[in-house]
Design an enzyme around this catalytic site. Structure first.
Site, PDB file in Angstrom:
ATOM      1  N   CYS A  42       0.847  -1.199   0.000  1.00 57.63           N
ATOM      2  CA  CYS A  42       0.000   0.000   0.000  1.00 57.63           C
ATOM      3  C   CYS A  42       0.882   1.249   0.000  1.00 57.63           C
ATOM      4  O   CYS A  42       1.993   1.249   0.522  1.00 57.63           O
ATOM      5  CB  CYS A  42      -0.911  -0.002   1.234  1.00 57.63           C
ATOM      6  SG  CYS A  42      -2.099   1.378   1.233  1.00 57.63           S
ATOM      7  N   ASP A  44       0.420   3.799   1.683  1.00 58.61           N
ATOM      8  CA  ASP A  44       0.370   4.393   3.026  1.00 58.61           C
ATOM      9  C   ASP A  44       1.778   4.724   3.542  1.00 58.61           C
ATOM     10  O   ASP A  44       2.669   3.874   3.509  1.00 58.61           O
ATOM     11  CB  ASP A  44      -0.326   3.391   3.977  1.00 58.61           C
ATOM     12  CG  ASP A  44      -0.718   4.035   5.299  1.00 58.61           C
ATOM     13  OD1 ASP A  44       0.161   4.627   5.961  1.00 58.61           O
ATOM     14  OD2 ASP A  44      -1.903   3.940   5.666  1.00 58.61           O
ATOM     15  N   ARG A  46       2.910   4.903   6.335  1.00 61.36           N
ATOM     16  CA  ARG A  46       3.342   4.148   7.518  1.00 61.36           C
ATOM     17  C   ARG A  46       3.825   2.746   7.170  1.00 61.36           C
ATOM     18  O   ARG A  46       4.166   1.968   8.066  1.00 61.36           O
ATOM     19  CB  ARG A  46       2.175   4.061   8.520  1.00 61.36           C
ATOM     20  CG  ARG A  46       1.723   5.422   9.035  1.00 61.36           C
ATOM     21  CD  ARG A  46       0.368   5.320   9.687  1.00 61.36           C
ATOM     22  NE  ARG A  46      -0.680   4.958   8.734  1.00 61.36           N
ATOM     23  CZ  ARG A  46      -1.964   4.811   9.053  1.00 61.36           C
ATOM     24  NH1 ARG A  46      -2.348   4.983  10.312  1.00 61.36           N
ATOM     25  NH2 ARG A  46      -2.856   4.482   8.127  1.00 61.36           N
ATOM     26  N   HIS A  98      -2.132  -4.052   4.984  1.00 65.56           N
ATOM     27  CA  HIS A  98      -1.938  -3.638   6.384  1.00 65.56           C
ATOM     28  C   HIS A  98      -3.265  -3.323   7.039  1.00 65.56           C
ATOM     29  O   HIS A  98      -4.178  -2.790   6.396  1.00 65.56           O
ATOM     30  CB  HIS A  98      -0.989  -2.437   6.463  1.00 65.56           C
ATOM     31  CG  HIS A  98      -1.550  -1.174   5.890  1.00 65.56           C
ATOM     32  ND1 HIS A  98      -2.025  -0.142   6.665  1.00 65.56           N
ATOM     33  CD2 HIS A  98      -1.737  -0.766   4.612  1.00 65.56           C
ATOM     34  CE1 HIS A  98      -2.457   0.837   5.891  1.00 65.56           C
ATOM     35  NE2 HIS A  98      -2.296   0.488   4.640  1.00 65.56           N
ATOM     36  N   CYS A 101      -5.950   0.193   7.069  1.00 60.56           N
ATOM     37  CA  CYS A 101      -5.727   0.724   5.721  1.00 60.56           C
ATOM     38  C   CYS A 101      -6.861   1.671   5.319  1.00 60.56           C
ATOM     39  O   CYS A 101      -8.028   1.286   5.301  1.00 60.56           O
ATOM     40  CB  CYS A 101      -5.633  -0.430   4.721  1.00 60.56           C
ATOM     41  SG  CYS A 101      -5.346   0.108   3.022  1.00 60.56           S
TER      42      CYS A 101
HETATM   43 CO    CO Z   1      -3.358   1.193   3.031  1.00 65.25          CO
END
Ligand code: CO
Length: 198
Positions: A42, A44, A46, A98, A101
């Site tokens: 992803c 993302d 993080r 994750h 998400c």
């Molecule tokens: Co995500």
């Protein structure tokens, strides 16, 4: 003067620290890349691929998009996969979702988020394919289950690409792995959905 000077400063400190430990690090790496792993994760902020598995530059070939989706018509993702498998000869393709998400969460609601809602249709499809499994679960449980089912669906999608099928037909050593990362404690979980032959 750039207002992102602090990033250049951080870059200089990072590169200097690596060179202090290994003066030849960048010189050696500049000659070739030979990663064993391809990571599809992803976008993302993080969930940074190399940091999570604690590997330096040169070890992981990476593709990231919202909600780590592998779509059979996505030339971007497929090109990265093809190059990784055919040219770099990676031995493992990891699809890593994750918990927590935002893409998965957005796909579970009818709120509008713009263009990205069209992309997230693929995740909505995963929900629809598995609708019976969500019965009786609370929202949090549904979220976590959809994160996991989405990863498993993408393992299937990767395994069904002509790229991977042909690699297996040619006898290449190549495994597809489905993992989930927990942003609350930094720990990876293997969904035991590894596929290594056609
Ligand atoms: Co995500």
């Amino acid at each position: 003067m750039s207002n992102l000077d602090h990033l250049f400063q951080r870059n200089l400190e990072w590169a200097t620290a690596i060179k202090e430990r290994d003066p030849e690090f960048f010189t050696n790496l500049s000659k070739q890349q030979a990663p064993d792993y391809m990571w599809i994760g992803c976008s993302d902020s993080r969930v940074p691929a190399n940091q999570i598995v604690n590997l330096p530059p040169g070890e992981v070939f990476v593709h990231r998009n919202i909600a780590n989706v592998v779509v059979h018509t996505d030339l971007n993702c497929l090109s990265v996969l093809q190059f990784a498998v055919d040219v770099l000869n990676v031995k493992h393709v990891v699809i890593c979702g994750h918990y927590g998400c935002g893409g998965i969460e957005a796909s579970m609601t009818d709120h509008e988020h713009g263009l990205v809602d069209n992309w997230l249709r693929h995740v909505k499809d995963v929900y629809r394919f598995n609708e019976d499994k969500f019965e009786g679960l609370d929202h949090h449980q549904k979220h976590n289950l959809l994160v996991e089912l989405n990863v498993k669906e993408q393992v299937r999608n990767i395994s069904n690409t002509t790229i991977v099928k042909n690699a297996w037909k040619a006898g290449k050593e190549l495994s597809i792995h489905g993992w989930v990362y927990n942003i609350e404690n930094g720990i990876l979980k293997d969904l035991d959905s590894v596929v290594s032959s056609a």
